[in-house]
Design an enzyme around this catalytic site. Structure first.
Site, mmCIF file in Angstrom:
data_model
loop_
_atom_site.group_PDB
_atom_site.id
_atom_site.type_symbol
_atom_site.label_atom_id
_atom_site.label_comp_id
_atom_site.label_asym_id
_atom_site.label_seq_id
_atom_site.Cartn_x
_atom_site.Cartn_y
_atom_site.Cartn_z
ATOM 1 N N PRO A 283 0.861 -1.170 0.000
ATOM 2 C CA PRO A 283 0.000 0.000 0.000
ATOM 3 C C PRO A 283 0.908 1.234 0.000
ATOM 4 C CG PRO A 283 -0.469 -1.429 1.891
ATOM 5 C CD PRO A 283 0.835 -1.848 1.297
ATOM 6 N N LYS B 139 -2.089 -5.326 6.299
ATOM 7 C CA LYS B 139 -0.814 -5.548 5.624
ATOM 8 C C LYS B 139 0.336 -5.179 6.566
ATOM 9 C CE LYS B 139 -2.254 -5.545 0.965
ATOM 10 N NZ LYS B 139 -1.727 -5.512 -0.374
ATOM 11 N N ASN C 256 -8.479 9.190 -2.716
ATOM 12 C CA ASN C 256 -8.905 8.216 -3.715
ATOM 13 C C ASN C 256 -8.187 6.899 -3.449
ATOM 14 O OD1 ASN C 256 -10.558 9.972 -5.466
ATOM 15 N ND2 ASN C 256 -8.628 11.050 -5.710
#
Length: 177
Positions: free
Chosen positions: A64, A95, A159
């Site tokens: 990420p 994660k 986003n």
């Protein structure tokens, strides 16, 4: 392979003709077709996987990456906020923090709604772990971190992008191999 593709097509056309002639029910047609397509896709995936050697990184869950751009000056708190964002992403996505990257561009020229009042725009890219619950939690966490700097909760956009493994590069390769 070509032979299995032709066989699958003949089988499905035969099923369709039986269905259209009224000799099978809609439920039967859908059930058999779904089961056949599922097993065929699994065979084709297994054949493809056995012929292509994957890089060991392909088994890793992927990164990420959070990129925030804000028009406020975070001063000497910038690194602290980056680390807090990293921990929040770890907690919300599951994660490992060792995979997470965070970049914050502060003191940037940014407007929101035509105004240069304190604001923040963000993008989080991840291979999987993009879901309504985690996205909302990350948004809330980032908002809480930036509110002390005057960034109101209604002046932040983040986003979220679920990235295909082939579109994320790391260590001279992509996560797809």
């Amino acid at each position: 392979t070509m032979r299995s593709t032709v066989g699958a097509t003949v089988y499905l056309v035969s099923l369709l003709m039986l269905h259209l002639s009224g000799r099978t029910s809609g439920w039967f047609f859908k059930s058999v077709t779904k089961r056949y397509l599922s097993s065929t896709a699994q065979k084709m995936t297994t054949e493809t996987t056995n012929t292509i050697k994957a890089h060991p990184f392909c088994d890793l869950p992927g990164d990420p990456s959070l990129i925030l751009t804000t028009n406020v000056d975070l001063g000497d708190k910038k690194m602290e906020i980056m680390k807090a964002c990293s921990k929040a992403i770890c907690a919300r996505t599951g994660k490992p923090e060792s995979y997470i990257a965070v970049a914050i561009n502060d003191k940037a020229d940014v407007i929101f709604g035509g105004s240069d009042e304190p604001t923040c725009l963000g993008c989080l890219y991840s291979i999987g772990a993009i879901a309504q619950e985690s996205n909302g939690g990350i948004t809330a966490d980032v908002t809480d971190l930036l509110e002390p700097f005057g960034v109101a909760e209604n002046r932040i956009y983040i986003n979220f992008f679920d990235m295909p493994r082939a579109n994320v590069g790391w260590s001279k390769r992509t996560f797809a191999g």
